[in-house]
Design a protein around this motif. Structure first.
Motif, PDB file in Angstrom:
ATOM      1  N   UNK A 132       1.984  -3.891  -7.310  1.00 16.09           N
ATOM      2  CA  UNK A 132       3.130  -3.028  -7.635  1.00 16.09           C
ATOM      3  C   UNK A 132       2.693  -1.583  -7.775  1.00 16.09           C
ATOM      4  N   UNK A 133       1.580  -1.375  -8.454  1.00 20.49           N
ATOM      5  CA  UNK A 133       1.070  -0.020  -8.631  1.00 20.49           C
ATOM      6  C   UNK A 133       0.670   0.582  -7.285  1.00 20.49           C
ATOM      7  N   UNK A 134       0.006  -0.253  -6.425  1.00 19.58           N
ATOM      8  CA  UNK A 134      -0.390   0.244  -5.118  1.00 19.58           C
ATOM      9  C   UNK A 134       0.804   0.572  -4.251  1.00 19.58           C
ATOM     10  N   UNK A 135       1.861  -0.265  -4.319  1.00 20.24           N
ATOM     11  CA  UNK A 135       3.062  -0.018  -3.530  1.00 20.24           C
ATOM     12  C   UNK A 135       3.717   1.296  -3.958  1.00 20.24           C
ATOM     13  N   UNK A 136       3.813   1.501  -5.267  1.00 22.92           N
ATOM     14  CA  UNK A 136       4.419   2.740  -5.765  1.00 22.92           C
ATOM     15  C   UNK A 136       3.611   3.958  -5.297  1.00 22.92           C
ATOM     16  N   UNK A 137       2.311   3.814  -5.343  1.00 22.68           N
ATOM     17  CA  UNK A 137       1.444   4.946  -4.954  1.00 22.68           C
ATOM     18  C   UNK A 137       1.572   5.263  -3.454  1.00 22.68           C
ATOM     19  N   UNK A 138       1.466   4.219  -2.624  1.00 26.83           N
ATOM     20  CA  UNK A 138       1.505   4.457  -1.167  1.00 26.83           C
ATOM     21  C   UNK A 138       2.877   4.958  -0.726  1.00 26.83           C
ATOM     22  N   UNK A 139       3.925   4.489  -1.378  1.00 31.87           N
ATOM     23  CA  UNK A 139       5.274   4.974  -1.048  1.00 31.87           C
ATOM     24  C   UNK A 139       5.368   6.456  -1.347  1.00 31.87           C
ATOM     25  N   UNK A 140       4.818   6.875  -2.495  1.00 35.80           N
ATOM     26  CA  UNK A 140       4.867   8.293  -2.849  1.00 35.80           C
ATOM     27  C   UNK A 140       4.085   9.142  -1.850  1.00 35.80           C
ATOM     28  N   UNK A 141       2.909   8.627  -1.474  1.00 33.35           N
ATOM     29  CA  UNK A 141       2.074   9.377  -0.514  1.00 33.35           C
ATOM     30  C   UNK A 141       2.763   9.442   0.852  1.00 33.35           C
ATOM     31  N   UNK A 142       3.259   8.315   1.309  1.00 32.61           N
ATOM     32  CA  UNK A 142       3.884   8.279   2.623  1.00 32.61           C
ATOM     33  C   UNK A 142       5.189   9.050   2.651  1.00 32.61           C
ATOM     34  N   UNK A 143       5.847   9.167   1.536  1.00 34.41           N
ATOM     35  CA  UNK A 143       7.070   9.959   1.477  1.00 34.41           C
ATOM     36  C   UNK A 143       6.761  11.432   1.768  1.00 34.41           C
ATOM     37  N   UNK A 144       5.649  11.885   1.222  1.00 39.01           N
ATOM     38  CA  UNK A 144       5.240  13.284   1.480  1.00 39.01           C
ATOM     39  C   UNK A 144       4.942  13.469   2.974  1.00 39.01           C
ATOM     40  N   UNK A 145       4.248  12.471   3.548  1.00 36.22           N
ATOM     41  CA  UNK A 145       3.911  12.556   4.981  1.00 36.22           C
ATOM     42  C   UNK A 145       5.166  12.511   5.843  1.00 36.22           C
ATOM     43  N   UNK A 146       6.125  11.701   5.483  1.00 37.95           N
ATOM     44  CA  UNK A 146       7.357  11.567   6.268  1.00 37.95           C
ATOM     45  C   UNK A 146       8.155  12.857   6.273  1.00 37.95           C
ATOM     46  N   UNK A 147       8.097  13.576   5.173  1.00 33.85           N
ATOM     47  CA  UNK A 147       8.838  14.835   5.089  1.00 33.85           C
ATOM     48  C   UNK A 147       8.268  15.880   6.054  1.00 33.85           C
ATOM     49  N   UNK A 148       7.050  15.688   6.511  1.00 33.97           N
ATOM     50  CA  UNK A 148       6.431  16.647   7.449  1.00 33.97           C
ATOM     51  C   UNK A 148       6.797  16.339   8.914  1.00 33.97           C
ATOM     52  N   UNK A 149       7.345  15.198   9.159  1.00 31.13           N
ATOM     53  CA  UNK A 149       7.707  14.797  10.525  1.00 31.13           C
ATOM     54  C   UNK A 149       8.982  15.508  10.977  1.00 31.13           C
ATOM     55  N   UNK A 150       9.278  15.324  12.269  1.00 26.86           N
ATOM     56  CA  UNK A 150      10.512  15.898  12.805  1.00 26.86           C
ATOM     57  C   UNK A 150      11.684  15.344  12.038  1.00 26.86           C
ATOM     58  N   UNK A 151      12.773  16.092  12.153  1.00 25.54           N
ATOM     59  CA  UNK A 151      13.937  15.765  11.330  1.00 25.54           C
ATOM     60  C   UNK A 151      14.389  14.334  11.537  1.00 25.54           C
ATOM     61  N   UNK A 152      14.533  13.930  12.765  1.00 26.08           N
ATOM     62  CA  UNK A 152      15.025  12.583  13.030  1.00 26.08           C
ATOM     63  C   UNK A 152      14.066  11.531  12.552  1.00 26.08           C
ATOM     64  N   UNK A 153      12.797  11.688  12.950  1.00 29.75           N
ATOM     65  CA  UNK A 153      11.790  10.731  12.525  1.00 29.75           C
ATOM     66  C   UNK A 153      11.630  10.740  11.019  1.00 29.75           C
ATOM     67  N   UNK A 154      11.698  11.953  10.431  1.00 34.39           N
ATOM     68  CA  UNK A 154      11.566  12.077   8.967  1.00 34.39           C
ATOM     69  C   UNK A 154      12.704  11.345   8.274  1.00 34.39           C
ATOM     70  N   UNK A 155      13.925  11.536   8.785  1.00 29.50           N
ATOM     71  CA  UNK A 155      15.087  10.898   8.166  1.00 29.50           C
ATOM     72  C   UNK A 155      14.958   9.373   8.236  1.00 29.50           C
ATOM     73  N   UNK A 156      14.590   8.884   9.435  1.00 34.32           N
ATOM     74  CA  UNK A 156      14.454   7.440   9.603  1.00 34.32           C
ATOM     75  C   UNK A 156      13.333   6.905   8.716  1.00 34.32           C
TER      76      UNK A 156
END
Length: 614
Positions: A132-156
């Protein structure tokens, strides 16, 4: 490769564009041809830009898919770990909880003691928490990475991550729910026990309230000391029982709450609510104790004052009786004991006359009254003047004022007339007991049975002249006790000289009564003063305010009153001493006068004898 090719194409187009611009400026190419070539370069650039855009979008989508896939794997691992843990916890939940919700030593049973009963369960819980702790951590990290992607890919990508985060949170909530259910089951016994203790505390608090209200409604304090002690013991017992129940409940709740996690069990909130209620219950019990304590203070104060008042009234009564006993000697209507002495001398003369003439006292009284029904002063004086005993040379003369005083002593009513009973009463042989002695039914002490004992101070009348018993050598007289009319024989004195009966004297009897009454009054003063001081000191130690303070103030007033009684006793003692001294002086003067008259009579007899011889 596509990226490199795109970069090379972009560089070639920039080079061609620069060349055409330079050739146009140098006019190496016709303007028309240069314009056409520029348009072709522009079109190629546009196609390249579109291709690069497509390439970036594709790359972002791939990146988004990749990071989502990584998170999905982590969340899936998390769900698997949670599923495994929940299965183990559900299995543990079906097992019976420990009875009472507490260990044998009284420490609280915890959710860990049930849910983590085995090392496998503990390992599964650790793995689930880690996942659970690892899932919360990786989601937070990947959320930051997703925000850097193109708008469409970021939104998806963000939408996918949100869905995965919801799954992770659902998994975590599932663990919480399962653990709460298990903890609730484990602590159900604790709740049951807590509610049982709470019911006991409520019951005992109600008993305390009922007892206190019952006392408040009873009104006046109990005067009987034994009953008051019983009520005090009952009150202490009722309040102690209620306090013990509340203390036990409070300790149990606090101990159980320390062993619980509010987030893991709903029992925590329920026990916390019970603990909150303990405060007002304790306040109510404290109020009961205070009311009972104040009532006990008032009761103790009232009993102390009542006892003090009774002792003070007893002291006043003793002082009053001492005054009454001393009244014949020092009062305004004091008795004339000198007149009693004169009457005693008259009695001696009359008894001597009765012996000489062989007449009884009743016959002498008849001669005195003549035809009258009662003896008058004139008849009394006239009869005495004709007695030869009064005129005897060796007799102590009684002048007319002394004879008048003797008659008035007999005339107790002050009517100027003396009845036969009053007259004969003066010449009865009477004794007073000065040492406790047995009264027997016959003269012989060895053969007699004891009727009862005469007490010191008792007065008796002699029914027969005293007689000496030949066997014992004791002089005994038959007497009748004034107190109960008992008749019997009593020794006047013992063989060793101990005196038991003395000839009655009104003056001596009065002095004995005074001495006894004064002694009793003094004892009462000492006892009362000691009691008042003791109670005042006792109340001072308890406190100087409230009922005890008020009672102490009243006791101080009573001590002043007792001191005044002592002053009255002291003054009375002084007056009695002065009266005794005055009477002793009169006796000494009368004794001296009788001695002088006797000396004169002897001298006259010697002179007469000498004259005859001459």
């Amino acid at each position: 490769e596509l990226t490199n090719a795109a970069a090379g194409a972009a560089a070639a187009l920039r080079h061609v564009s620069q060349y055409l611009n330079l050739a146009t400026k140098q006019k190496k190419l016709p303007a028309e041809d240069a314009q056409k070539l520029q348009e072709r370069v522009q079109a190629s650039q546009e196609r390249l830009d579109a291709a690069q855009k497509t390439m970036k979008e594709t790359a972002d989508k791939l990146a988004a898919r990749s990071l989502v896939q990584e998170v999905r794997q982590q969340v899936q691992s998390c769900e698997e770990a949670v599923e495994k843990l929940c299965a183990m916890l559900s299995e543990a939940r079906e097992e019976p909880a420990q009875a009472g919700g507490a260990d044998a030593d009284g420490s609280p049973a915890t959710a860990d003691a049930e849910a983590d009963g085995t090392s496998a369960t503990k390992a599964a819980e650790q793995a689930a928490h880690k996942a659970l702790s690892g899932a919360k951590t990786i989601i937070a990290v990947k959320r930051i990475a997703a925000k850097r992607l193109a708008e469409g890919a970021s939104r998806v990508g963000l939408e996918e991550l949100d869905a995965l985060q919801a799954k992770a949170e659902a998994a975590q909530q599932r663990v919480i729910n399962v653990k709460r259910d298990l903890a609730d089951k484990v602590f159900a016994k604790a709740e049951e026990e807590a509610r049982a203790k709470f019911a006991v505390a409520e019951e005992r608090l109600a008993a305390s309230a009922q007892f206190t209200e019952g006392l408040s409604g009873s009104g006046a304090a109990v005067e009987d000391a034994q009953e008051a002690q019983q009520i005090a013991a009952r009150g202490a017992s009722v309040h102690q029982d209620a306090q013990a129940a509340l203390s036990e409940l409070r300790t149990f709740l606090q101990t159980q709450l320390r062993g619980m996690n509010a987030k893991e069990t709903s029992i925590h909130a329920k026990l916390d609510q019970l603990l909150v209620k303990v405060g007002p219950m304790q306040a109510s019990l404290d109020k009961h104790k205070k009311e009972f304590g104040e009532r006990e203070q008032r009761a103790i104060a009232q009993r102390s004052l009542a006892e003090a008042k009774a002792k003070l009234e007893l002291l006043d009564g003793k002082v009053q009786r001492a005054n009454q006993a001393a009244a014949p000697l020092v009062g305004e209507a004091r008795e004339d004991f000198v007149a009693a002495m004169f009457l005693g001398r008259v009695g001696e003369l009359l008894l001597a006359h009765a012996k000489d003439t062989g007449k009884r006292m009743e016959e002498l009284f008849s001669e005195m009254i003549g035809s009258d029904a009662c003896l008058t002063e004139a008849g009394f004086l006239g009869f005495l003047r004709g007695l030869k005993q009064l005129a005897a040379p060796d007799a102590a003369p009684l002048d007319e004022p002394q004879l008048v005083a003797a008659f008035k002593r007999m005339d107790s009513t002050g009517g100027g007339q003396v009845t036969s009973e009053q007259f004969l009463e003066q010449f009865r042989s009477r004794y007073v007991c000065v040492g406790q002695i047995a009264m027997t039914d016959v003269l012989d002490l060895a053969e007699g049975k004891v009727i009862r004992k005469l007490d010191v101070g008792e007065q008796v009348e002699a029914l027969e002249p005293p007689a000496k018993h030949q066997g014992s050598g004791l002089v005994r007289a038959k007497v009748r006790a004034d107190r109960d009319k008992a008749e019997g024989y009593v020794a006047l004195a013992g063989n060793q000289g101990t005196v038991y009966l003395e000839q009655f004297s009104a003056y001596d009897a009065c002095l004995r009564q005074i001495e006894l009454a004064m002694h009793e009054a003094l004892d009462a003063f000492k006892e009362t003063s000691a009691y008042l001081k003791s109670k005042a000191d006792e109340l001072s130690k308890k406190g100087g305010t409230g009922p005890w303070g008020e009672a102490k103030a009243e006791l101080m007033k009573m001590r002043v009153r007792a001191s005044k009684a002592e002053g009255v006793h002291t003054q009375l003692k002084k007056k009695v001493a002065e009266a005794q001294a005055g009477f002793a002086k009169e006796l000494e003067a009368e004794k001296k006068r009788k001695e002088e008259l006797a000396d004169k009579a002897r001298a006259d007899a010697l002179v007469a004898e000498a004259t005859e011889l001459a």
